[in-house]
Design an enzyme around this catalytic site. Structure first.
Site, PDB file in Angstrom:
ATOM      1  CB  CYS A   7      -0.929   0.008   1.204  1.00  0.00           C
ATOM      2  SG  CYS A   7      -2.332  -1.113   1.060  1.00  0.00           S
ATOM      3  CG  ASP A  30      10.573  -9.417  -5.673  1.00  0.00           C
ATOM      4  OD1 ASP A  30       9.496  -9.962  -5.357  1.00  0.00           O
ATOM      5  OD2 ASP A  30      11.546  -9.314  -4.888  1.00  0.00           O
ATOM      6  CG  HIS A  46      -4.682  -4.218   1.549  1.00  0.00           C
ATOM      7  ND1 HIS A  46      -3.381  -4.139   2.010  1.00  0.00           N
ATOM      8  CD2 HIS A  46      -5.156  -5.391   2.012  1.00  0.00           C
ATOM      9  CE1 HIS A  46      -3.102  -5.217   2.710  1.00  0.00           C
ATOM     10  NE2 HIS A  46      -4.168  -5.988   2.749  1.00  0.00           N
ATOM     11  CG  ASN A  88       4.383 -17.391  -2.569  1.00  0.00           C
ATOM     12  OD1 ASN A  88       4.388 -18.509  -3.067  1.00  0.00           O
ATOM     13  ND2 ASN A  88       5.360 -16.524  -2.754  1.00  0.00           N
ATOM     14  CB  THR A  96       7.182 -12.249   3.224  1.00  0.00           C
ATOM     15  OG1 THR A  96       7.310 -11.806   1.869  1.00  0.00           O
ATOM     16  CG2 THR A  96       8.002 -13.515   3.438  1.00  0.00           C
ATOM     17  CG  HIS A  99      -1.381  -5.365  -0.991  1.00  0.00           C
ATOM     18  ND1 HIS A  99      -1.599  -4.027  -0.735  1.00  0.00           N
ATOM     19  CD2 HIS A  99      -1.780  -5.566  -2.272  1.00  0.00           C
ATOM     20  CE1 HIS A  99      -2.121  -3.442  -1.814  1.00  0.00           C
ATOM     21  NE2 HIS A  99      -2.237  -4.370  -2.768  1.00  0.00           N
ATOM     22  CG  HIS A 101       2.227 -10.128  -3.749  1.00  0.00           C
ATOM     23  ND1 HIS A 101       1.822 -10.221  -2.444  1.00  0.00           N
ATOM     24  CD2 HIS A 101       3.316 -10.918  -3.863  1.00  0.00           C
ATOM     25  CE1 HIS A 101       2.639 -11.026  -1.787  1.00  0.00           C
ATOM     26  NE2 HIS A 101       3.554 -11.483  -2.627  1.00  0.00           N
ATOM     27  CG  HIS A 103       6.025 -13.534  -6.834  1.00  0.00           C
ATOM     28  ND1 HIS A 103       7.143 -13.000  -6.241  1.00  0.00           N
ATOM     29  CD2 HIS A 103       5.147 -13.781  -5.830  1.00  0.00           C
ATOM     30  CE1 HIS A 103       6.953 -12.925  -4.926  1.00  0.00           C
ATOM     31  NE2 HIS A 103       5.747 -13.400  -4.648  1.00  0.00           N
TER      32      HIS A 103
HETATM   33  P1  AMP Z   1       5.691 -13.132  -0.958  1.00  0.00           P
HETATM   34  O1  AMP Z   1       6.750 -13.961  -0.303  1.00  0.00           O
HETATM   35  O2  AMP Z   1       4.948 -13.877  -2.002  1.00  0.00           O
HETATM   36  O3  AMP Z   1       4.813 -12.464   0.058  1.00  0.00           O
HETATM   37  O4  AMP Z   1       6.476 -12.037  -1.770  1.00  0.00           O
HETATM   38  C1  AMP Z   1       6.787 -10.770  -1.304  1.00  0.00           C
HETATM   39  C2  AMP Z   1       7.796 -10.220  -2.255  1.00  0.00           C
HETATM   40  O5  AMP Z   1       7.916  -8.839  -2.040  1.00  0.00           O
HETATM   41  C3  AMP Z   1       9.212 -10.809  -2.098  1.00  0.00           C
HETATM   42  O6  AMP Z   1       9.609 -11.436  -3.306  1.00  0.00           O
HETATM   43  C4  AMP Z   1      10.072  -9.576  -1.779  1.00  0.00           C
HETATM   44  O7  AMP Z   1      11.355  -9.624  -2.364  1.00  0.00           O
HETATM   45  C5  AMP Z   1       9.227  -8.451  -2.326  1.00  0.00           C
HETATM   46  N1  AMP Z   1       9.419  -7.160  -1.714  1.00  0.00           N
HETATM   47  C6  AMP Z   1       9.423  -6.845  -0.402  1.00  0.00           C
HETATM   48  N2  AMP Z   1       9.604  -5.532  -0.220  1.00  0.00           N
HETATM   49  C7  AMP Z   1       9.735  -4.994  -1.455  1.00  0.00           C
HETATM   50  C8  AMP Z   1       9.939  -3.670  -1.947  1.00  0.00           C
HETATM   51  N3  AMP Z   1      10.072  -2.609  -1.130  1.00  0.00           N
HETATM   52  N4  AMP Z   1      10.031  -3.482  -3.290  1.00  0.00           N
HETATM   53  C9  AMP Z   1       9.906  -4.528  -4.126  1.00  0.00           C
HETATM   54  N5  AMP Z   1       9.691  -5.789  -3.729  1.00  0.00           N
HETATM   55  C10 AMP Z   1       9.622  -6.017  -2.412  1.00  0.00           C
END
Ligand code: AMP
Length: 115
Positions: A7, A30, A46, A88, A96, A99, A101, A103
């Site tokens: 967000c 990423d 969100h 994921n 992690t 929100h 998303h 990949h």
């Molecule tokens: P997930 O594990 O599927 O929740 O993926 C979260 C993704 O967000 C991970 O691949 C991180 O590398 C990426 N991520 C976290 N913070 C940032 C950021 N500030 N800019 C770009 N990607 C990010």
């Protein structure tokens, strides 16, 4: 959601390497790429923490997200070579950021790594 990192990226409060943006969707690189092309595509709203939270009223937004995925893939030049879309949901997927998303991974021949 000011405590949500995506967000904050959508709001421009945290910088990102923007790939594509429209009214509903933002795509950005990423920060820890797992492939030569690794773009995250998020609904700006969100609306859901993960795929598990998607509801009927999110259906149109989800289609817009996938159109955004196509646009991001074309901008990155992987729309013909192909790409993988991963989302994921929850602890066993090692999610992690909570929100929704997607990949978008490409730029090389991906092998069958699904954990
Ligand atoms: P997930 O594990 O599927 O929740 O993926 C979260 C993704 O967000 C991970 O691949 C991180 O590398 C990426 N991520 C976290 N913070 C940032 C950021 N500030 N800019 C770009 N990607 C990010």
């Amino acid at each position: 959601m000011t405590d949500c990192i995506f967000c904050r990226i959508v709001a421009g409060q945290i910088p990102s390497a923007k790939v594509y943006e429209d009214e509903h969707v933002l795509a950005f690189d990423d920060i820890a790429p797992q492939a030569p092309v690794h773009v995250l595509v998020v609904p700006k709203q969100h609306t859901a923490a993960s795929a598990q939270d998607i509801r009927e009223h999110d259906a149109e937004l989800l289609a817009r997200v996938f159109l955004g995925i196509q646009k991001a893939a074309a901008i990155k030049g992987i729309h013909h070579s192909g790409y993988r879309v991963v989302t994921n949901a929850g602890p066993d997927a090692a999610q992690t950021v909570f929100h929704l998303h997607f990949h978008v991974l490409g730029g090389r021949r991906l092998t069958g790594h699904f954990g």
